[in-house]
Design an enzyme around this catalytic site. Structure first.
Site, mmCIF file in Angstrom:
data_model
loop_
_atom_site.group_PDB
_atom_site.id
_atom_site.type_symbol
_atom_site.label_atom_id
_atom_site.label_comp_id
_atom_site.label_asym_id
_atom_site.label_seq_id
_atom_site.Cartn_x
_atom_site.Cartn_y
_atom_site.Cartn_z
ATOM 1 N N ALA A 140 0.865 -1.178 0.000
ATOM 2 C CA ALA A 140 0.000 0.000 0.000
ATOM 3 C C ALA A 140 0.900 1.226 0.000
ATOM 4 O O ALA A 140 1.992 1.201 0.543
ATOM 5 C CB ALA A 140 -0.910 0.010 1.222
ATOM 6 N N CYS A 141 0.430 2.306 -0.637
ATOM 7 C CA CYS A 141 1.285 3.477 -0.746
ATOM 8 C C CYS A 141 0.472 4.670 -1.223
ATOM 9 O O CYS A 141 -0.667 4.543 -1.664
ATOM 10 C CB CYS A 141 2.450 3.215 -1.701
ATOM 11 S SG CYS A 141 2.025 2.187 -3.096
ATOM 12 N N THR A 142 1.082 5.849 -1.139
ATOM 13 C CA THR A 142 0.457 7.091 -1.582
ATOM 14 C C THR A 142 1.491 7.905 -2.339
ATOM 15 O O THR A 142 2.631 8.029 -1.893
ATOM 16 C CB THR A 142 -0.064 7.906 -0.381
ATOM 17 O OG1 THR A 142 -0.990 7.110 0.368
ATOM 18 C CG2 THR A 142 -0.749 9.181 -0.848
#
Length: 350
Positions: A140-142
């Site tokens: 997961a990442c932004t």
């Protein structure tokens, strides 16, 4: 045979996914805001290493691997601890036996690089292969690209690699994430003594998740949760259908070979992949910022920053931008303040 090998490899992925679910912690309350975290102190600065692409693939990671072998082993040992109960303790031997041969099937030069890393670090090759393909299955990442009032672009991201892997109740942290922190390195990929592109990497990981080609483009990659996810692409690849590209290998090739922002966007939009993804690409000119929403076969959407209509930033997490974020993971909400102000001071170190 290939069917039994496929069965065992899929068990690896399924069992690790089960472990992710079992590792979820209780919600932590009372978190506070942090200020003055950037720029980091001298103690927290990330060291630079050179990856000489003119060296043989088996040798080009030797210096970095030797420097980080102890930390790499600690990270692998934590994965073994977390997975120790699965399949009555037989999961890790299964990984060592059945994932190691995949290195021979990897596109050049990535498989050879993994072999060199495994040899230098004295870590079983199957464990290095798993480390390098795990992003295709879960993370997961932004990522965000913003443009300042004077037209300069700034590209930033957080990378939640290791999320949901072993909650440390004493320190309220993810155990694997904490062990990945010492593995973070800055890399300069060079040819004939000249830096072609740079990346922020984990030692032992040969793909690229975040990179910059000086004066040409910036690039980050986020996982896209989808029903046609990495498992399907992995199955097809193991069965011999190898026309799809591994995500992090494609980003590295784009940084190496693309000579312009538009060329990189085209490459990342049209190349067949093993897993869906988001590519966040920035250029050197005002307004050059896109989020490419990828299915396995092609781009579903290319979302561009719209400076003319007052949109000065573009943000991507792990969900299609035209759909609402789930209430249990709404990482878009914290940037809502950016829609009402453009009077910011930005700094960047490349």
């Amino acid at each position: 045979g290939i069917s039994s090998a496929l069965y065992r490899i899929m068990w690896v992925c399924v069992c690790l996914s089960i472990q992710l679910a079992l590792s979820l912690p209780m919600l932590v309350e009372g978190e506070t805001c942090v200020s003055n975290a950037y720029p980091p102190s001298n103690n927290d600065k990330i060291k630079w290493y050179t990856i000489d692409l003119n060296q043989p693939p088996e040798e080009r990671w030797n210096e970095l691997t030797a420097a980080k072998a102890t930390q790499m082993k600690a990270m692998i040992d934590e994965i073994k601890r977390l997975a120790g109960f699965i399949l009555n303790g037989s999961l890790i031997p299964l990984i060592d036996r059945d994932l190691a041969p995949l290195a021979d099937q990897m596109p050049f030069p990535f498989g050879d690089e993994m072999k060199g890393i495994a040899k230098t670090a004295n870590i079983p090759l199957g464990e290095i292969v798993l480390y390098n393909i795990f992003y295709e299955v879960f993370t997961a990442c932004t990522s965000i690209i913003g443009q300042s009032q004077d037209g300069h672009l700034f590209h930033a991201r957080n990378l939640d690699f290791g999320l949901f892997m072993g909650w440390d109740i004493r320190n309220d942290t993810w155990a694997l994430t904490e062990l990945l922190k010492p593995l973070v390195v800055n890399l300069a990929f060079q040819q004939t003594g000249e830096t072609v592109f740079k990346s922020v990497n984990f030692a032992g990981y040969v793909g690229v998740l975040s990179g910059v080609k000086p004066n040409i483009l910036t690039l980050t990659m986020n996982e896209r949760f989808s029903v046609d996810g990495g498992y399907i692409g992995l199955i097809e690849w193991v069965l011999g259908k190898r026309d799809g590209h591994w995500m992090s290998f494609l980003t590295r090739n784009a940084l190496l070979n693309a000579d312009s922002f538009s060329e990189a966007v085209d490459m990342l939009s049209m190349t067949k992949m093993l897993a869906p993804a988001y590519f966040i690409v920035g250029g050197r000119n005002s307004g050059e910022a896109v989020v490419i929403t990828r299915a396995i076969g092609k781009a579903l959407d290319v979302w561009r920053m719209d400076i003319a209509n007052g949109s000065w930033f573009i943000l991507e997490t792990n969900y299609d931008h035209w759909m609402p974020a789930p209430s249990i993971d709404d990482r878009r909400a914290p940037v809502s303040c950016l829609t009402v102000t453009h009077n910011i001071s930005l700094g960047i170190v490349v």
